[in-house]
Design a protein around this motif. Sequence first.
Motif, PDB file in Angstrom:
ATOM      1  N   ALA A  18       0.832  -1.210   0.000  1.00 45.66           N
ATOM      2  CA  ALA A  18       0.000   0.000   0.000  1.00 45.66           C
ATOM      3  C   ALA A  18       0.865   1.258   0.000  1.00 45.66           C
ATOM      4  O   ALA A  18       0.597   2.206  -0.738  1.00 45.66           O
ATOM      5  CB  ALA A  18      -0.928  -0.014   1.208  1.00 45.66           C
ATOM      6  N   GLY A  27       2.626   1.461  -3.345  1.00 43.60           N
ATOM      7  CA  GLY A  27       1.595   1.697  -4.353  1.00 43.60           C
ATOM      8  C   GLY A  27       1.126   3.147  -4.340  1.00 43.60           C
ATOM      9  O   GLY A  27       0.969   3.782  -5.384  1.00 43.60           O
ATOM     10  N   THR A  28       0.915   3.702  -3.140  1.00 39.94           N
ATOM     11  CA  THR A  28       0.491   5.095  -3.044  1.00 39.94           C
ATOM     12  C   THR A  28       1.572   6.027  -3.584  1.00 39.94           C
ATOM     13  O   THR A  28       1.282   7.027  -4.234  1.00 39.94           O
ATOM     14  CB  THR A  28       0.171   5.460  -1.586  1.00 39.94           C
ATOM     15  OG1 THR A  28      -0.642   4.435  -1.052  1.00 39.94           O
ATOM     16  CG2 THR A  28      -0.554   6.771  -1.494  1.00 39.94           C
ATOM     17  N   GLN A  56       3.549   5.269  -5.900  1.00 37.05           N
ATOM     18  CA  GLN A  56       3.436   5.132  -7.360  1.00 37.05           C
ATOM     19  C   GLN A  56       2.331   6.064  -7.886  1.00 37.05           C
ATOM     20  O   GLN A  56       2.531   6.771  -8.878  1.00 37.05           O
ATOM     21  CB  GLN A  56       3.103   3.663  -7.679  1.00 37.05           C
ATOM     22  CG  GLN A  56       3.151   3.289  -9.121  1.00 37.05           C
ATOM     23  CD  GLN A  56       4.576   3.114  -9.598  1.00 37.05           C
ATOM     24  OE1 GLN A  56       5.184   4.042 -10.105  1.00 37.05           O
ATOM     25  NE2 GLN A  56       5.119   1.929  -9.425  1.00 37.05           N
ATOM     26  N   VAL A  57       1.187   6.075  -7.182  1.00 40.36           N
ATOM     27  CA  VAL A  57       0.069   6.926  -7.598  1.00 40.36           C
ATOM     28  C   VAL A  57       0.479   8.397  -7.572  1.00 40.36           C
ATOM     29  O   VAL A  57       0.152   9.170  -8.462  1.00 40.36           O
ATOM     30  CB  VAL A  57      -1.156   6.687  -6.687  1.00 40.36           C
ATOM     31  CG1 VAL A  57      -2.265   7.678  -7.003  1.00 40.36           C
ATOM     32  CG2 VAL A  57      -1.660   5.275  -6.849  1.00 40.36           C
ATOM     33  N   GLY A  96       3.638  -3.572  -4.758  1.00 45.77           N
ATOM     34  CA  GLY A  96       3.546  -2.116  -4.632  1.00 45.77           C
ATOM     35  C   GLY A  96       4.100  -1.423  -5.856  1.00 45.77           C
ATOM     36  O   GLY A  96       3.481  -0.513  -6.410  1.00 45.77           O
ATOM     37  N   CYS A 107       1.976  -1.507  -8.936  1.00 49.58           N
ATOM     38  CA  CYS A 107       0.667  -0.870  -8.787  1.00 49.58           C
ATOM     39  C   CYS A 107       0.386   0.127  -9.900  1.00 49.58           C
ATOM     40  O   CYS A 107       1.280   0.776 -10.418  1.00 49.58           O
ATOM     41  CB  CYS A 107       0.650  -0.157  -7.446  1.00 49.58           C
ATOM     42  SG  CYS A 107      -0.829   0.731  -7.092  1.00 49.58           S
ATOM     43  N   VAL A 114      -4.345   0.506  -5.650  1.00 50.48           N
ATOM     44  CA  VAL A 114      -3.596   0.365  -4.394  1.00 50.48           C
ATOM     45  C   VAL A 114      -4.214  -0.751  -3.560  1.00 50.48           C
ATOM     46  O   VAL A 114      -3.513  -1.594  -3.000  1.00 50.48           O
ATOM     47  CB  VAL A 114      -3.584   1.694  -3.613  1.00 50.48           C
ATOM     48  CG1 VAL A 114      -2.924   1.507  -2.268  1.00 50.48           C
ATOM     49  CG2 VAL A 114      -2.875   2.763  -4.400  1.00 50.48           C
TER      50      VAL A 114
END
Lengths: 377, 249
Positions: free
Chosen positions: A234, A237-238, A240-241, A336, A339, A346
């Motif tokens: 998470a 992944g965040t 990445q966002v 992650g 993602c 996520v």
Amino acid sequence: MSESVPAKYQVETTENNLLLHLVGDWSYSTDLPAIPPLLRHINKDKVTSVTFHAEQLQAWNSGLMTFLIELIDHCEQNHIKVDKTHLPQGAQRLLNLAYAVPERKGARRTMLGQPVLTKIGNVTIEMHRSWNDMLTFVGDLCKATGNLLRGRARLRTSDLFYQIEAAGPSALMIITLISTLVGMILAFVGAVQLRLFGAEIFIANLVGLGMAREMGAIMTAIIMAGRSGSAYAAQIGTMQVNEEIDALKTMGISPLEFLVLPRLLALCITMPLLCIYSIFMGIFGGAVVSAGLFDISFYQYYLQIQDFVELKHFIIGILKAGVFGVLVATAGCFRGLQCGRSASSVGFAATSAVVTSLVLIIVADAIITVICQVLGV
Amino acid sequence: MSRSTHLQVKNLTMAYADTVIQQNLDFCVKRGEIFIIMGGSGCGKSTLLRHLIGLMAPATGDILIDDINIWDTTAEVRAGMISRSGVLYQSGALFSSMTLGENIALPLSEHTSLVTSRIEKIASYKLSLVGLAGFEDYYPSEISGGMRKRAGLARAMALDPDILFIDEPSAGLDPISAKLLDRLILELRDSLGTTIVMVTHELESIFSVGDTAIFLDTEAKTMIASGAPKQLLKESTDPRVINFLSRSV
């Protein structure tokens, strides 16, 4: 007919011209008329032009607009002229706006109706790609670890300590609870059977061996997969966002060294320690059940374990925990980094991190068990 | 076009805990006008917008929409009133797990009793209004920033609101997209008569679409000017306002 009640429009046909009287309230709150009856009417009467009359029209909003658009689309397809001049001013402007940008060719998609074979094919290709990604990731990770061993990796010690703290001491409570209960369950289930032979004292062997060789490492790994593996997926992944990963890359910092290595090392260090703790809590749980229900004193239990559960069993368990630590961290960080760029991806990354970790843990455990069998330890 | 008062703010003070952001705000927005809230970064423009759409309660003062004080009624009445206004958030705030069509259909299916096929048609129509015809099945992550913003506008208009709040419409857009978006907002106001409250610091937008504007200042912690933007530029004597509007330092 239910379709014409309440009447929102009246139709007047004169010499191939259809005059549409729009009446009453055309906002969302009331039942809007369906378009098909009107279209049937148009087709039946061989209408060549449509005009409107809107003096009795009261409130209107998008409900009217969609009705008009459907009507106009139908008329255009059938080469029927539509005269919009007697529509309300606002409606005319909106119609112009709606038709201002023509639909981009090829933009519309047909999502449904893929044949099963295509779906299977797509899934297979996706699996193959995912497998390749995973291998690439493992390769890169090996390189990064090599850099670390040669002292060339960019690893912030403060990060490492933070990760160790987050993975280790903070997990102690849940490890205590789960391991003690697992020890008690093992003792209870075993004792009921062993009592048939009057061999309750062997509860100690069962619990000791079970916790040391298998359950300690497995339970720790499962807890850490749920606790740390999903968190890693998470977090990364965040990032990445938010394009933080891209920012790292453009700064010439490898996300692998900066983000993955501290987490990997943290789990490598904490998992064996947590495993040792878990084994002892499990054995303690077994002791409580033995003493409480089956009349085996703590001292007897202790001696029995000391005599029969050799050090090598503990070592195998702890080594396993180390391996599981690597797997959980790798799966979490990999998912992650893999993602996508949306909030839902996520969530998906966190879920698949846990699932991947669990599969890897069990498969690795099976392989290690076979190896131990072959080596005779 | 009737020019009655649509939204009125009386003696509003906004604060985060003990920090006052802005105080003594007094203004009213007429029905069908484009009202601009401008000011430098960090002056509390977006905070004011959050108050107007009912996401934050005022420290003191009243906010009236259609002569109803939104903070002096029950939470249900307030929720009902607010769901009748449309909001376009700075980055669109489209739900990433839904397609554009579903994003627009959501408020319609929650707040109206229309049948699904009609809702889908309305969603397509709204998308065609903002120039996105045929993009119903796209996810927000698959389209560009400008398109996301236009899709956000389509969603904000889903329920045909009488008042539309827009936060920084041109932020992150290229000049042409920004201009097209401004033109779209104007066109929508002219054809639907929607009242539009817009937070922005883009001079282009302020002069091209704004009917009335207020200027918030960080240091004075209140509005230091109000009026038509072009008139403000000509007639204001306050150097802070002039510098902002003529982009001089």
